[in-house]
Design an enzyme around this catalytic site. Structure first.
Site, mmCIF file in Angstrom:
data_model
loop_
_atom_site.group_PDB
_atom_site.id
_atom_site.type_symbol
_atom_site.label_atom_id
_atom_site.label_comp_id
_atom_site.label_asym_id
_atom_site.label_seq_id
_atom_site.Cartn_x
_atom_site.Cartn_y
_atom_site.Cartn_z
ATOM 1 N N ASP A 57 0.975 -1.214 0.108
ATOM 2 C CA ASP A 57 0.003 0.082 0.025
ATOM 3 C C ASP A 57 0.832 1.198 -0.120
ATOM 4 O O ASP A 57 0.393 2.270 -0.409
ATOM 5 C CB ASP A 57 -0.866 -0.063 1.419
ATOM 6 C CG ASP A 57 -2.188 -0.721 1.112
ATOM 7 O OD1 ASP A 57 -2.612 -0.986 0.113
ATOM 8 O OD2 ASP A 57 -2.732 -0.926 2.283
HETATM 9 C C1 GLC Z 1 -0.870 2.531 6.037
HETATM 10 C C2 GLC Z 1 -0.195 1.317 6.675
HETATM 11 C C3 GLC Z 1 -0.190 0.317 6.031
HETATM 12 C C4 GLC Z 1 -1.585 -0.114 5.298
HETATM 13 C C5 GLC Z 1 -2.295 1.210 4.975
HETATM 14 C C6 GLC Z 1 -3.712 1.073 4.367
HETATM 15 O O1 GLC Z 1 -0.208 2.961 4.928
HETATM 16 O O2 GLC Z 1 1.056 1.487 7.173
HETATM 17 O O3 GLC Z 1 0.247 -1.064 6.469
HETATM 18 O O4 GLC Z 1 -1.608 -0.828 4.564
HETATM 19 O O5 GLC Z 1 -2.422 2.461 5.759
HETATM 20 O O6 GLC Z 1 -4.474 1.317 5.465
HETATM 21 C C1 GLC Z 2 -1.728 -3.920 5.393
HETATM 22 C C2 GLC Z 2 -3.047 -3.967 4.633
HETATM 23 C C3 GLC Z 2 -2.806 -4.944 3.194
HETATM 24 C C4 GLC Z 2 -1.475 -4.526 2.525
HETATM 25 C C5 GLC Z 2 -0.283 -4.462 3.399
HETATM 26 C C6 GLC Z 2 1.004 -3.934 2.845
HETATM 27 O O1 GLC Z 2 -1.554 -5.128 5.933
HETATM 28 O O2 GLC Z 2 -3.941 -4.330 5.095
HETATM 29 O O3 GLC Z 2 -3.793 -4.650 2.525
HETATM 30 O O4 GLC Z 2 -1.284 -5.316 1.298
HETATM 31 O O5 GLC Z 2 -0.640 -3.684 4.814
HETATM 32 O O6 GLC Z 2 0.925 -2.809 2.575
#
Ligand code: GLC
Ligand code: GLC
Length: 811
Positions: free
Chosen positions: A486
């Protein structure tokens, strides 16, 4: 400090036993299986809610609080002026004996002090919208004892976000009713709510409180509420301010005597035109019926039996015996349990997720299915259709949807170009498990618009084509806002402090490409082709395979860096995850997913990629996301570089990704390596370093701080993570090697030498397979017998429901 000073696994009881309140972090458990849930720490902290942790919160929880673990519901004893809590908190008085047992959807916490033992069993019985707390008091001394027991629940005014912020309104709202010792929290029931909370007990009471300040005192702490310290309830009736529920009960016990008191903290909903018993008096019929169901201790025993049966039946679907208790307890109990909790909670409520914000993630929900399709296939089916209904007509997806409305939610972002492919992965897992092809014919709306529907298979087709239709200069998939990571935001270019990378407006992004999505496309695309073939759509299947083969070629041509797979191309067409970079030279995600997808397995690319993972990304605590971690903010890479080196998406051991490498390793026969990676992150193996690891030794955490962080080896974000489902897939389906395919059960163990004798039992489609594996680690193809007869190959046809199939495997 050694792990044994915090606790141990009681495998027969399927419990983790914590022997001290002083764990390195609150170690929590979940109560509830379907609609009503509680979070509970080993010292009784946490909170409880009905269905939605944001909108229907029964008890209050303070985030970022000191101490960190408080809230909810708790018990106190005043024994001749000596105040203590059986769960240690909130009184924090030293106990002569303490033991917390986290079991499957229940927790029992026992404290003993000065000859009084008090054990509180917390559970949400099946089919019940309430927590039941059985307080068992025993006089362990040889003289008569008499003391006061106090209960406490602090009510949340339903919407937990509003409750934590809107004081100018909320401090005037609170309302309660007290009726024969039962406390009703009725805030807003007079207007648009048709639900209330009830807190009752199966005993006469000697006093009560419903107003927080009357009970605690304005300047006292939860550890020493005035009413408890003085041994005298105020019989207060809340009017505004902070409503609570507290009962006072005098307990008299002769030497050795035991007495059970059962409390029920529940949620009741009435029909809108049946809200009142008489003007201004809440209709309590359902609440009384609820309390009646748990009128005796025997009722609680029965509820516990129901809960145990529910779990033994579910977990009986897969069972293993390897001779290593750490492996067995992960597979038999804790990993599937975590998968179920994660499925129920999504990413909403944990000690790292506030329950206020995140809805159900499109990709998260689709991946959670991988861990539960074999346990609760009907609920998996429903979830698939819910998720698919939020897909947009062009095949893209809202990143999240809200559980109560089941509608896509644009305010938490969209344009994550990997999202649609996970729907294929989740659906395929369900179909392979159940053989239910009818789901593919279900009519499902796009964007919840009933005027625009297509079959589920049509949805998968649009997922597939969304990737094909959105490719960049090298023919690789465009990344969009981000992909699985993300925080790899190649089109964001944010310079505004605090701006959200997840929702801000981004560049239109026709350049930045993701090698990860390319690998996932090949992996999911093969599954899509399998599903098409199963539907008899050979033309569709054939053309899909042509596309995946072409994408695999493109990856080898433009996504290969020399010794490993590249991660991406950025907005300027520069490489991400290349030896040419200064930081972030190699990333785990493409190595795992591309090899899993079979890219480069015919050539030596795949082996070289895994060699590079081993050399550059492996650490004592798991495989790092990338190396070196970013030490500076890079505007062209986005949120990934906002984290200090070694944390979260910037180079931690992001446990979700490690199983991809394990699966990739098994694909290449690298058995020892796959298993070694698993042991580094599997909680039961990390139990012995609990002090460093910090979070619960019975469930996976999302991240473990990487080598570049000062606290390398320390875990965070335990419980709610795709880590649970993917580790399940890696260990059971690829290392033990038993997986469902459309045409049968595939049995291809890839075991390390130390697991030489494995008994694996699997129920599937109504039949039971008892698989005995003898592993001599020869690396040669497995030799199988079915019911004593030699079987050619490793695919076993599905047996008829009711059959018991005995299989031997030699490797
Ligand atoms: C923040 C978190 C990440 C998550 C994203 C989506 O960027 O660090 O882990 O996946 O939010 O909510
Ligand atoms: C968090 C989010 C997931 C994402 C991951 C890596 O676990 O829930 O959707 O793939 O972060 O960013």
């Amino acid at each position: 400090m050694h792990a044994m000073s915090y606790g141990y696994f009681d495998d027969d009881a399927r419990e983790y036993v914590i022997t001290t309140p002083h764990t390195p972090y609150p170690w929590i458990n979940y109560l509830g299986t379907e609609e009503f849930f509680g979070l509970i720490s080993h010292t009784g902290g946490g909170y409880t809610f009905y269905r939605d942790a944001l909108m229907r919160r029964l008890t209050r929880f303070r985030y970022n609080n000191v101490p960190t673990d408080s809230g909810g519901r708790c018990y106190y004893i005043n024994d001749g002026g000596d105040v203590w809590s059986p769960t240690w908190a909130p009184a924090q008085t030293d106990l002569d004996h303490f033991e917390a047992r986290h079991g499957l959807s229940y927790t029992s916490i026992a404290g003993e002090r000065n000859g009084v033992r008090c054990e509180v069993l917390f559970l949400v019985p099946l089919g019940t919208t309430a927590e039941v707390h059985r307080v068992r008091l025993t006089n362990t001394a040889d003289e008569d004892r008499s003391f006061q027991l106090f209960s406490l629940a602090e009510f949340c005014l339903w919407n937990a976000a509003d409750d934590a912020t809107n004081f100018q309104r909320n401090l005037s709202l609170g309302e309660v009713e007290v009726d024969a010792g039962t406390i009703y929290h009725t805030t807003e029931y007079r207007e648009r709510r048709n639900h209330y909370a009830v807190y009752g007990v199966n005993s006469e009471i000697d006093g009560f409180d419903t107003d927080r300040e009357s009970f605690v005192g304005l300047r006292n702490e939860w550890s020493a509420p005035q009413a408890v310290v003085e041994g005298r309830s105020r019989n207060s009736i809340a009017s505004g301010w902070a409503p609570i529920g507290s009962h006072q009960i005098r307990i008299d016990l002769t030497a050795g005597e035991q007495r059970d008191v059962v409390f029920v903290l529940g949620y009741v909903e009435n029909d809108v035109d049946d809200k009142w018993e008489s003007p201004g008096v809440v209709n309590k019929t359902k609440a009384r019926a609820l309390l009646d169901r748990f009128a005796t201790s025997q009722d609680v025993d029965d509820a516990m039996r129901g809960l145990r049966d529910y779990w033994s039946d579910l977990l009986g679907t897969v069972s293993i015996s390897t001779g290593d208790p750490r492996v067995d307890r992960m597979i038999n109990t804790w990993n599937p349990y975590q998968c179920m909790v994660t499925f129920n909670m999504s990413r909403s409520a944990s000690y790292f997720e506030s329950g206020l914000g995140r809805g159900m993630g499109f990709r998260d929900s689709a991946q959670d299915l991988l861990g539960i399709v074999h346990l609760i296939p009907e609920r998996a089916r429903e979830r698939i259709l819910d998720v698919a209904a939020t897909q947009l007509p062009d095949g893209s997806a809202y990143h999240q949807y809200q559980p109560l409305t089941k509608r896509g939610n644009d305010s938490v972002g969209s344009g994550f170009n990997d999202d649609p492919l996970w729907l294929i992965e989740g659906t395929a897992a369900y179909v392979m498990e159940t053989g239910d092809l009818t789901i593919l014919d279900e009519a499902v709306p796009f964007d919840n618009n009933e005027q625009d529907t297509g079959s589920l298979f049509e949805h998968l087709t649009r997922s597939f084509h969304h990737v094909l239709n959105n490719r960049g200069p090298h023919g690789l998939p465009l990344i969009g806002r981000a992909d699985w990571n993300d925080c790899l935001n190649l089109n964001a270019f944010s310079t505004e402090p605090g701006e959200s990378f997840q929702t801000m407006e981004t560049q239109d992004g026709r350049t930045a490409e993701s090698v990860f999505i390319a690998g996932l496309f090949v992996h999911a695309g093969e599954l899509y082709a399998d599903l098409a073939a199963a539907l008899g759509l050979d033309g569709v299947a054939g053309s899909a395979r042509d596309h995946t083969a072409a994408m695999a070629e493109t990856v080898l041509e433009h996504g290969w860096d020399g010794d490993w797979f590249l991660r991406a191309y950025d907005h300027f067409g520069d490489k991400v995850g290349s030896s040419e970079c200064i930081e972030g030279q190699i990333f785990i995600e493409p190595q795992g997913i591309c090899v899993m997808a079979g890219i480069g397995t015919e050539t030596d690319h795949a082996n070289r990629a895994l060699d590079s993972v081993k050399q550059r990304l492996d650490s004592d605590h798991g495989i790092l996301l990338h190396q070196p971690a970013f030490t500076e903010f890079h505007v062209e890479l986005g949120e990934i570089t906002t984290y200090p080196p070694g944390y979260k998406e910037n180079g931690s051991v992001f446990c979700h990704t490690n199983p991809w490498v394990m699966i990739a390793a098994t694909r290449l026969g690298r058995a020892e390596e796959a298993y070694a990676y698993w042991k580094k992150i599997a909680p039961a193996f990390r139990e012995e370093i609990s002090e460093l690891h910090r979070t619960e030794p019975y469930v996976y955490a999302q991240t473990i701080a990487g080598r570049d962080a000062p606290r390398h080896g320390e875990a965070k974000n335990s419980w709610l993570s795709g880590t649970a489902a993917w580790n399940w897939v890696a260990i059971t389906q690829h290392i033990i090697g038993v997986r469902t395919e459309i045409g049968g059960l595939r049995i291809e163990p890839c075991l390390p030498a130390e697991l030489d004798d494995v008994q694996f039992n699997r129920r599937c489609r109504g039949a039971e397979y008892r698989i005995a594996i003898t592993n001599r680690a020869t690396g040669s193809p497995a030799q199988l017998t079915i019911n004593g007869i030699h079987h050619e190959g490793t695919l076993i046809p599905y047996a008829a429901a009711g059959d018991v199939v005995k299989i031997t495997v030699e490797t």
